[in-house]
Design an enzyme around this catalytic site. Sequence first.
Site, PDB file in Angstrom:
ATOM      1  N   ALA A  16      49.010  16.214   6.869  1.00 21.67           N
ATOM      2  CA  ALA A  16      48.776  16.412   8.302  1.00 21.67           C
ATOM      3  C   ALA A  16      47.683  17.441   8.520  1.00 21.67           C
ATOM      4  O   ALA A  16      47.733  18.222   9.459  1.00 21.67           O
ATOM      5  CB  ALA A  16      50.060  16.855   8.985  1.00 21.67           C
TER       6      ALA A  16
ATOM      7  N   ARG B  98      40.369  12.657  17.803  1.00 17.68           N
ATOM      8  CA  ARG B  98      40.379  11.607  18.837  1.00 17.68           C
ATOM      9  C   ARG B  98      41.559  11.727  19.796  1.00 17.68           C
ATOM     10  O   ARG B  98      41.577  11.061  20.834  1.00 17.68           O
ATOM     11  CB  ARG B  98      40.345  10.228  18.169  1.00 17.68           C
ATOM     12  CG  ARG B  98      38.959   9.907  17.610  1.00 17.68           C
ATOM     13  CD  ARG B  98      38.990   8.731  16.661  1.00 17.68           C
ATOM     14  NE  ARG B  98      39.526   7.544  17.296  1.00 17.68           N
ATOM     15  CZ  ARG B  98      40.005   6.493  16.631  1.00 17.68           C
ATOM     16  NH1 ARG B  98      40.019   6.510  15.313  1.00 17.68           N
ATOM     17  NH2 ARG B  98      40.469   5.459  17.277  1.00 17.68           N
TER      18      ARG B  98
ATOM     19  N   GLY C  37      39.698  15.906   1.146  1.00 21.01           N
ATOM     20  CA  GLY C  37      40.173  14.572   0.766  1.00 21.01           C
ATOM     21  C   GLY C  37      41.669  14.559   0.543  1.00 21.01           C
ATOM     22  O   GLY C  37      42.316  15.608   0.424  1.00 21.01           O
TER      23      GLY C  37
ATOM     24  N   GLY D  26      51.674  12.283   8.180  1.00 19.51           N
ATOM     25  CA  GLY D  26      52.354  12.752   9.394  1.00 19.51           C
ATOM     26  C   GLY D  26      52.080  11.905  10.619  1.00 19.51           C
ATOM     27  O   GLY D  26      52.876  11.883  11.557  1.00 19.51           O
TER      28      GLY D  26
ATOM     29  N   GLY E 143      41.357   1.174   2.692  1.00 19.48           N
ATOM     30  CA  GLY E 143      41.139   1.037   1.259  1.00 19.48           C
ATOM     31  C   GLY E 143      41.834  -0.230   0.774  1.00 19.48           C
ATOM     32  O   GLY E 143      42.860  -0.626   1.319  1.00 19.48           O
TER      33      GLY E 143
ATOM     34  N   ASN F 179      45.785   7.560  15.784  1.00 21.62           N
ATOM     35  CA  ASN F 179      44.577   8.395  15.828  1.00 21.62           C
ATOM     36  C   ASN F 179      44.151   8.728  17.243  1.00 21.62           C
ATOM     37  O   ASN F 179      43.290   9.560  17.452  1.00 21.62           O
ATOM     38  CB  ASN F 179      43.424   7.673  15.121  1.00 21.62           C
ATOM     39  CG  ASN F 179      43.704   7.520  13.644  1.00 21.62           C
ATOM     40  OD1 ASN F 179      43.874   8.507  12.942  1.00 21.62           O
ATOM     41  ND2 ASN F 179      43.812   6.288  13.176  1.00 21.62           N
TER      42      ASN F 179
ATOM     43  N   ARG G  92      69.889  15.394  35.514  1.00 20.89           N
ATOM     44  CA  ARG G  92      69.073  16.345  34.741  1.00 20.89           C
ATOM     45  C   ARG G  92      69.936  17.056  33.704  1.00 20.89           C
ATOM     46  O   ARG G  92      71.166  16.920  33.705  1.00 20.89           O
ATOM     47  CB  ARG G  92      68.416  17.325  35.700  1.00 20.89           C
ATOM     48  CG  ARG G  92      67.332  16.660  36.581  1.00 20.89           C
ATOM     49  CD  ARG G  92      66.865  17.591  37.666  1.00 20.89           C
ATOM     50  NE  ARG G  92      66.461  18.879  37.120  1.00 20.89           N
ATOM     51  CZ  ARG G  92      66.480  20.029  37.800  1.00 20.89           C
ATOM     52  NH1 ARG G  92      66.881  20.044  39.060  1.00 20.89           N
ATOM     53  NH2 ARG G  92      66.111  21.142  37.237  1.00 20.89           N
TER      54      ARG G  92
HETATM   55  C1  UD1 Z   1      43.179   6.778   3.725  1.00 18.51           C
HETATM   56  C2  UD1 Z   1      43.092   6.141   2.322  1.00 18.51           C
HETATM   57  C3  UD1 Z   1      42.848   4.640   2.473  1.00 18.51           C
HETATM   58  C4  UD1 Z   1      43.950   4.030   3.311  1.00 18.51           C
HETATM   59  C5  UD1 Z   1      44.074   4.725   4.649  1.00 18.51           C
HETATM   60  C6  UD1 Z   1      45.300   4.251   5.370  1.00 18.51           C
HETATM   61  C7  UD1 Z   1      42.123   7.833   0.880  1.00 18.51           C
HETATM   62  C8  UD1 Z   1      40.905   8.308   0.213  1.00 18.51           C
HETATM   63  N1  UD1 Z   1      41.995   6.735   1.613  1.00 18.51           N
HETATM   64  O1  UD1 Z   1      41.918   6.597   4.301  1.00 18.51           O
HETATM   65  O2  UD1 Z   1      42.838   4.018   1.194  1.00 18.51           O
HETATM   66  O3  UD1 Z   1      43.693   2.646   3.500  1.00 18.51           O
HETATM   67  O4  UD1 Z   1      44.207   6.156   4.484  1.00 18.51           O
HETATM   68  O5  UD1 Z   1      45.330   4.793   6.643  1.00 18.51           O
HETATM   69  O6  UD1 Z   1      43.183   8.407   0.705  1.00 18.51           O
HETATM   70  N2  UD1 Z   1      44.261  14.296   5.221  1.00 18.51           N
HETATM   71  C9  UD1 Z   1      44.472  15.614   4.885  1.00 18.51           C
HETATM   72  N3  UD1 Z   1      43.489  16.305   4.254  1.00 18.51           N
HETATM   73  C10 UD1 Z   1      42.303  15.728   3.922  1.00 18.51           C
HETATM   74  C11 UD1 Z   1      42.102  14.384   4.258  1.00 18.51           C
HETATM   75  C12 UD1 Z   1      43.087  13.697   4.906  1.00 18.51           C
HETATM   76  O7  UD1 Z   1      45.550  16.151   5.173  1.00 18.51           O
HETATM   77  O8  UD1 Z   1      41.481  16.414   3.323  1.00 18.51           O
HETATM   78  C13 UD1 Z   1      45.343  13.556   5.891  1.00 18.51           C
HETATM   79  C14 UD1 Z   1      44.984  13.115   7.291  1.00 18.51           C
HETATM   80  O9  UD1 Z   1      45.483  14.066   8.238  1.00 18.51           O
HETATM   81  C15 UD1 Z   1      45.704  11.797   7.422  1.00 18.51           C
HETATM   82  C16 UD1 Z   1      45.778  11.268   6.003  1.00 18.51           C
HETATM   83  O10 UD1 Z   1      45.561  12.374   5.160  1.00 18.51           O
HETATM   84  O11 UD1 Z   1      47.070  11.975   7.863  1.00 18.51           O
HETATM   85  C17 UD1 Z   1      44.744  10.196   5.733  1.00 18.51           C
HETATM   86  O12 UD1 Z   1      43.465  10.716   5.973  1.00 18.51           O
HETATM   87  P1  UD1 Z   1      42.319   9.839   6.640  1.00 18.51           P
HETATM   88  O13 UD1 Z   1      41.141  10.672   6.748  1.00 18.51           O
HETATM   89  O14 UD1 Z   1      42.853   9.169   7.856  1.00 18.51           O
HETATM   90  O15 UD1 Z   1      42.091   8.768   5.495  1.00 18.51           O
HETATM   91  P2  UD1 Z   1      41.436   7.351   5.659  1.00 18.51           P
HETATM   92  O16 UD1 Z   1      39.986   7.485   5.545  1.00 18.51           O
HETATM   93  O17 UD1 Z   1      41.990   6.663   6.810  1.00 18.51           O
HETATM   94 MG    MG Z   2      43.033   7.183   8.589  1.00 18.61          MG
END
Ligand code: UD1
Ligand code: MG
Length: 452
Positions: A12, A18, A81, A105, A144, A232, A321
């Site tokens: 999370a 957004r 990541g 989350g 992915g 999102n 209430r």
């Molecule tokens: C990720 C997956 C993708 C999958 C998709 C599903 C990876 C590299 N890719 O992509 O294969 O299809 O989710 O929705 O894992 N987050 C962190 N810290 C970070 C990055 C992300 O806590 O540094 C958390 C975000 O808050 C989110 C989740 O990880 O809850 C996924 O991150 P997001 O950036 O949405 O990944 P996607 O690019 O959607």
């Molecule tokens: Mg995502």
Amino acid sequence: MTPPRFAVVILAAGQGTRMRSDRHKVLHPIAGKPMLVHLLDTVESIGAARSVVVVGKGREQIEAAVSGRAVDTAVQDEQLGTAHAVSMAKAALAGFDGPVVILYGDTPFVRGETIATMLERLAAGDSPGVVVLAFTPADAKSYGRVILEPGSDRIAAMVEYKDATPDQRAVGLCNSGMMAAHARDLWRWLDAVGNDNAAGEYYLPDVVAVARGEGRHPVAIEAAEAETAGVNSRAELAELERDWQARRRREVMDSGVTLVDPDSVWFSADTVVGRDCMIEPHVFFGPGVSVGERTVIRGFSHLEGTTVGDGCEVGPFARLRPGAVMERGSKVGNFVEMKKAVLGEGAKANHLTYLGDATIGAKANIGAGTITCNYDGFFKYRTVIGAGAFIGSNSALVAPVTIGEGAIVGAGSVVTGDVPGDALGIARSDQRNIGGWAADFRAEQKAKKDQA
Ligand code: UD1
Ligand code: MG
């Protein structure tokens, strides 16, 4: 089936840009309950031993929301990541030696059964090392992709959309992001993940390739799209709310409750409605409502923090209430508001009434327009109405005040002192009739108008 004791890491740390909100994304409510709490309740219900939420900004908000639960937070200062995010939970899980399930989350409706199936598959004899929760969405967008070995649940490769070839992009099976692996493997494999890819990020799906390098055979299991749907934006929040409500309406009807127009009845996650209740259109249940059996809730009623007993009638247009309690067989009619008030067995308040900070005895009858004046601008005071009392219409009961059992309050009274049991309390000026006055008045006025 009872899954083994397992830990959960909930990601999370994303910005949630957004949502355009000061509230942390995972704390936005669905069915009156924060998304994160939906997830925590699910994992607790199937026996999660520990939960760690990985947060970027807003750690205090998350801590406040989960206080009193066995939940830790870990901070990821820079969003490098998903693999990097998971590794932030390592310290909080120090000493934990068991399976770890990684969840998001903002993806609150993965089912407990599905997580249990992931854990079961992880523990299977072929020792897969990693279990990935996959799904086949109607629109695979930029998820992915999960490439399976032909005719098997074994994963040949995990590939992010940005890095995928056109052939790989044509694959319909997608990564939900949720995954299970044993702690002792997971931390080692995460250390081996690099960031040499299109996004320059440490990808969690890369642990699959690392595990394969150690001779393991990671597998995918598939879930329904409803379980992997994430939020999102506010629009997606509303979509998940709509889907949740649709599922709950069905469950409520299956449990023996009539919903005349299911689509217009809104429940909270903790709403309880007993058998043979009937709910008319446009009823809203906020958090903390429990309704007994055979109760009728008429249209356009709004309830929160309320307990309604068996065989009651509520509404139409009732507002109950927090702290409202309706005992068995009591009735509340149109434009009646209750707050921190108990309406005794068989008592009635059928029209246009406010009952706040009050106790009303069994079979009391509260006339139309009765108001408990419970607040002087500084403090709140209680009104007590005894069993069988009758409050005449349009009475103001200025609290603190007690109306004894069986007492009658004359209509239009402003009651500032207690009324003894079985007494008549009447507090209004005496009536005076002046013979002919109205006719004389009309004649005078008409004459003036004719002259003008
Ligand atoms: C990720 C997956 C993708 C999958 C998709 C599903 C990876 C590299 N890719 O992509 O294969 O299809 O989710 O929705 O894992 N987050 C962190 N810290 C970070 C990055 C992300 O806590 O540094 C958390 C975000 O808050 C989110 C989740 O990880 O809850 C996924 O991150 P997001 O950036 O949405 O990944 P996607 O690019 O959607
Ligand atoms: Mg995502």
